[in-house]
Design an enzyme around this catalytic site. Sequence first.
Site, short mmCIF file in Angstrom:
data_model
loop_
_atom_site.label_atom_id
_atom_site.label_comp_id
_atom_site.label_asym_id
_atom_site.label_seq_id
_atom_site.Cartn_x
_atom_site.Cartn_y
_atom_site.Cartn_z
N ALA A 1 0.79 -1.27 0.25
CA ALA A 1 -0.06 0.12 0.01
C ALA A 1 0.87 1.29 -0.08
CB ALA A 1 -0.99 0.10 1.07
N GLY B 1 2.03 2.92 -5.87
CA GLY B 1 1.20 2.58 -6.82
C GLY B 1 -0.01 2.04 -6.97
N ARG C 1 7.98 0.35 3.96
CA ARG C 1 8.44 1.80 4.13
C ARG C 1 7.15 2.32 5.14
NH1 ARG C 1 9.33 3.31 -2.06
NH2 ARG C 1 7.59 1.52 -2.12
N ASP D 1 8.14 -7.18 5.84
CA ASP D 1 8.82 -7.77 5.05
C ASP D 1 8.02 -9.13 4.47
OD1 ASP D 1 10.00 -9.03 2.77
OD2 ASP D 1 12.06 -8.35 3.35
N SER E 1 -1.25 -10.25 -13.82
CA SER E 1 -0.62 -9.73 -14.69
C SER E 1 -0.93 -10.17 -16.06
CB SER E 1 0.66 -9.32 -14.43
OG SER E 1 1.38 -8.51 -15.60
N TYR F 1 9.98 -13.43 -14.06
CA TYR F 1 8.63 -12.62 -13.81
C TYR F 1 7.28 -13.34 -14.20
CZ TYR F 1 5.45 -8.77 -13.08
OH TYR F 1 4.28 -8.09 -12.69
N PRO G 1 -3.68 -6.77 -15.08
CA PRO G 1 -3.52 -5.75 -15.71
C PRO G 1 -2.26 -5.75 -16.74
CG PRO G 1 -3.22 -5.21 -13.40
CD PRO G 1 -3.18 -6.70 -13.48
N VAL H 1 0.82 -0.49 -16.17
CA VAL H 1 0.17 0.52 -15.31
C VAL H 1 1.24 1.59 -14.87
CG1 VAL H 1 -1.31 0.84 -12.98
CG2 VAL H 1 -1.23 -1.41 -14.47
N GLU I 1 5.65 2.50 -9.13
CA GLU I 1 7.44 2.33 -9.04
C GLU I 1 7.84 1.19 -9.89
OE1 GLU I 1 8.25 2.65 -4.95
OE2 GLU I 1 7.79 4.69 -4.65
P1 NDP Z 1 5.12 -0.50 -7.08
O1 NDP Z 1 6.51 -0.84 -7.03
O2 NDP Z 1 4.54 0.89 -7.10
O3 NDP Z 1 4.41 -1.17 -5.73
C1 NDP Z 1 4.68 -2.31 -5.28
C2 NDP Z 1 4.46 -2.47 -3.70
O4 NDP Z 1 4.92 -3.83 -3.19
C3 NDP Z 1 4.94 -1.37 -2.83
O5 NDP Z 1 4.11 -0.78 -1.99
C4 NDP Z 1 6.14 -2.13 -2.07
O6 NDP Z 1 6.15 -1.51 -0.71
C5 NDP Z 1 5.55 -3.51 -1.97
N1 NDP Z 1 6.53 -4.66 -1.84
C6 NDP Z 1 7.53 -5.01 -2.67
N2 NDP Z 1 8.15 -5.89 -1.99
C7 NDP Z 1 7.95 -5.98 -0.80
C8 NDP Z 1 7.97 -7.00 0.30
N3 NDP Z 1 9.45 -7.70 0.28
N4 NDP Z 1 7.67 -6.80 1.54
C9 NDP Z 1 6.40 -6.13 1.47
N5 NDP Z 1 6.04 -5.25 0.56
C10 NDP Z 1 6.58 -5.37 -0.69
O7 NDP Z 1 4.51 -1.16 -8.28
P2 NDP Z 1 2.89 -1.52 -8.68
O8 NDP Z 1 1.99 -0.99 -7.88
O9 NDP Z 1 2.87 -1.65 -10.04
O10 NDP Z 1 2.84 -3.35 -8.22
C11 NDP Z 1 1.77 -3.80 -7.54
C12 NDP Z 1 1.63 -5.02 -7.90
O11 NDP Z 1 1.07 -4.87 -9.50
C13 NDP Z 1 2.74 -6.10 -8.24
O12 NDP Z 1 2.27 -7.27 -7.71
C14 NDP Z 1 3.03 -6.07 -9.84
O13 NDP Z 1 3.48 -7.16 -10.04
C15 NDP Z 1 1.47 -6.01 -10.32
N6 NDP Z 1 1.34 -5.37 -11.80
C16 NDP Z 1 2.02 -4.25 -12.20
C17 NDP Z 1 1.79 -3.86 -13.31
C18 NDP Z 1 2.55 -2.49 -13.90
O14 NDP Z 1 2.72 -2.40 -14.98
N7 NDP Z 1 2.71 -1.48 -12.94
C19 NDP Z 1 1.27 -4.53 -14.48
C20 NDP Z 1 0.59 -5.77 -14.05
C21 NDP Z 1 0.74 -6.26 -12.47
P3 NDP Z 1 7.60 -1.29 0.03
O15 NDP Z 1 8.66 -1.21 -1.19
O16 NDP Z 1 7.22 -0.29 0.92
O17 NDP Z 1 7.99 -2.54 0.85
C1 8X3 Z 2 3.80 -5.94 -15.48
C2 8X3 Z 2 3.28 -5.93 -16.98
O1 8X3 Z 2 3.86 -6.62 -19.13
O2 8X3 Z 2 5.50 -5.25 -17.81
O3 8X3 Z 2 3.15 -7.02 -14.86
O4 8X3 Z 2 5.12 -7.44 -17.45
S1 8X3 Z 2 4.66 -6.63 -17.76
#
Ligand code: NDP
Ligand code: 8X3
Length: 256
Positions: free
Chosen positions: A9, A12, A35, A60, A140, A153, A183, A186, A190
């Site tokens: 949370a 993203g 964080r 974590d 995804s 991935y 999705p 997006v 990050e």
């Molecule tokens: P962000 O990097 O913006 O967000 C990722 C979140 O995951 C952060 O809040 C981070 O929190 C948390 N996270 C990562 N590692 C850990 C850990 N070890 N423990 C706890 N929390 C963790 O990316 P998105 O919002 O894009 O990603 C969210 C989901 O969406 C992911 O599962 C991603 O695979 C999926 N997704 C993303 C797409 C895209 O294009 N962006 C498309 C399709 C799917 P913190 O660092 O504070 O721990």
């Molecule tokens: C994130 C979308 O196409 O970068 O899950 O793998 S892609």
Amino acid sequence: MKTALITGASSGIGKATAIRFAQSGKYKLILCGRREDRLIELADELHITYGTQSYPLCFDIRKESEVAAAIDRLPKEFERVDVLVNNAGLALGLDPIYDGKLEHWETMIDTNVKGLLYMTRIVSRKMVESRSGHIINICSTAGKEVYPKGNVYCATKFGVDALTRAIRQDLYTFGIRVGQVSPGHVEETEFAINRFEGDSARANIYSDFTPLRAADVADAIFYMVSAPAHVNILDILMTSTQQASAGLVDRSGRKY
Ligand code: NDP
Ligand code: 8X3
């Protein structure tokens, strides 16, 4: 008032989901991530803007003992989780299999698959006891079709896709709903900058088309939880209008 626990949370899609749930005025929120400052800041923002009660929970997700301890320290008013959004996840690198970095592979598998499993195991136990609940995983398009150099991935997201359907089969007789959102690209996340470990030139992948926004995915998640209790949406596969598949992106400019 129901309680939704959202992993990832702090950024993203997870952050946008927290905002969407807060806007509804129907949920208390457990905001998870590593964080803590970000989670506290978001909790404050949601309280000021929407009057939402939130509990920042910092751990974590790759470490089962941290997951268990975190769930254990939830205060009484947040103990019952009605909605679990398994969103935390990441991609690291974009390399052919022979150049793959072991630490990338392990982090992706530990976060995207094992972390989701640790959360689901512990939270679903309580849902089974109460014979209610809703679990939504963030999969995804990478969990539907592979693309060059996406190897590990994609494998983790194919794993999420299988787990969503398997968990559904384990829980449907308990009145627990299970589904996922899948999705394509997006922005307002990050994801790309983390994938390319801070290399902003490589992470510049959204400038020539309009991708989904984090809030679009949050809307889909909220739609799933808002459906009547007898409706289980298993999967919402969504991309921006300019993306037709993992490899088909109309990069002729941002049109929307
Ligand atoms: P962000 O990097 O913006 O967000 C990722 C979140 O995951 C952060 O809040 C981070 O929190 C948390 N996270 C990562 N590692 C850990 C850990 N070890 N423990 C706890 N929390 C963790 O990316 P998105 O919002 O894009 O990603 C969210 C989901 O969406 C992911 O599962 C991603 O695979 C999926 N997704 C993303 C797409 C895209 O294009 N962006 C498309 C399709 C799917 P913190 O660092 O504070 O721990
Ligand atoms: C994130 C979308 O196409 O970068 O899950 O793998 S892609």
